[in-house]
Design a protein around this motif. Sequence first.
Motif, short mmCIF file in Angstrom:
data_model
loop_
_atom_site.label_atom_id
_atom_site.label_comp_id
_atom_site.label_asym_id
_atom_site.label_seq_id
_atom_site.Cartn_x
_atom_site.Cartn_y
_atom_site.Cartn_z
N ILE A 1 61.18 -27.83 -26.90
CA ILE A 1 62.14 -26.74 -27.14
C ILE A 1 62.78 -26.24 -25.84
CG2 ILE A 1 60.95 -26.06 -29.25
CD1 ILE A 1 59.96 -23.56 -27.71
N LEU B 1 60.47 -24.21 -35.70
CA LEU B 1 61.32 -23.37 -34.87
C LEU B 1 62.08 -22.35 -35.72
CD1 LEU B 1 62.33 -22.78 -32.02
CD2 LEU B 1 64.09 -24.55 -32.36
N LEU C 1 68.19 -22.60 -31.57
CA LEU C 1 67.74 -21.61 -32.55
C LEU C 1 68.86 -20.61 -32.73
CD1 LEU C 1 65.55 -20.18 -34.30
CD2 LEU C 1 64.85 -18.99 -32.20
N ALA D 1 67.45 -23.64 -37.24
CA ALA D 1 67.15 -24.50 -36.10
C ALA D 1 67.82 -25.84 -36.29
CB ALA D 1 65.64 -24.68 -35.95
#
Length: 318
Positions: free
Chosen positions: A73, A215, A277, A287
Amino acid sequence: MIKTPLFLATETLTLQTILNEIADTMNASTERGTVANYIPELAAVDPNQFGISVALPTGEVFNAGCAQQLFSIQSISKVFSLTLALGKIGDAVWNKVGREPSGDPFNSIVQLEHEHGKPRNPFINAGAIAVVDSIMMGHEPKEVLAEILQFVRYIANDNSVAIDEKVALSELATGHRNASLAHFMASFGRIEHDINKLLGAYYHQCSISMSCEQLAKSGLFLVSDGVNRVTGKQIVSSQRARRINSLMLMCGHYDGSGEFAYRVGLPGKSGVGGGILAIAPGKASIAVWSPGLDTIGNSKLGTLALELLVQRTGWSVF
C-alpha cells in the motif's frame, strides 16, 4: 453531471454491474503507465492487473477484477499513521508537519530548505517520516511497527493484514533520498530519534500488504464521521475524520492532487504500489489497484477507474 442517490441502480444496472464494466474497460486498456522501478520489488510486479472494491457502511462489499490480490500500500499507509499520531499526541502533530499542498514531487527536498525543515504536509515523504518520528516516542522500531500494524488490522477488522518484508528490505537498500530528507530535517532539530531506526520503521510501514477489499474496509471510519458502522467502533471524532478527509483531498496525490480533485472529486490517497484509497463521505470507501503509474507517481488506471465510478454514481463531493 447529474448527481444521483447512493448509486445509480435499476433492475439491470447495479453497483456490481458498474464495477464489472469498469474492470472490463481497465483490463482492455493498452496504456497502463509504468511500475515504480526505483524499488526493485515493486519493479517486478506484473502491470497487467486491476482490482476495485467498494465497501458500504452497511457492511456490503462489491468487488471486481483482482480485488483479492495483495499489494504494497506504500504511501496510503500515511493516512493510518497520521490517524494514529493524532490519537496519541493530538494537534501537537501540526508542530512537526504543516497542512498545505506541496506542489512538488513526493520526495522533494526543495521546500524543506525554504521552510526550515518543516514538511509541508503529512502525506509527502518528509512529512510522513516526521509523523512516524512523533509516534515512536522513544520506543524501538519493532514496537512502533507492532502498534501501527495492530491499528491497521483494527480499522480493517482483519487480523491477517501483514508487512511484506521483501518490499521493506528493498526500500531500505534504495532509500537514499528518504535518508537525505530525514537528515535534512534533523539538521533543523526536527527529528527526535535515531535516523536509521526511524527509517526502518517508516519503510516497514509503507510495506504493509493489503488487498483492495481489505483496504476499502479500512477506510470505512472516514465514511461515517469517524465511526466504522460495521463494527460499531468509534475510531476518531467526527471533526477529526472530516479534517483527515480534507487533507486527503488537498494533499493525497502530491503535486497531482488538484488534478485528482478536478477529475474525481473525492478525498483520496495514492501509493506508488499502484493503490488508491478514496472516500465518498456518507456513501462508500473505495480502493483501486493497478501497478502502472503516471508521471507524477499515481496509479494511471486507478485514477481513471475512480473517475468513471464517480461519473456513474454521482459520488463527487462537489
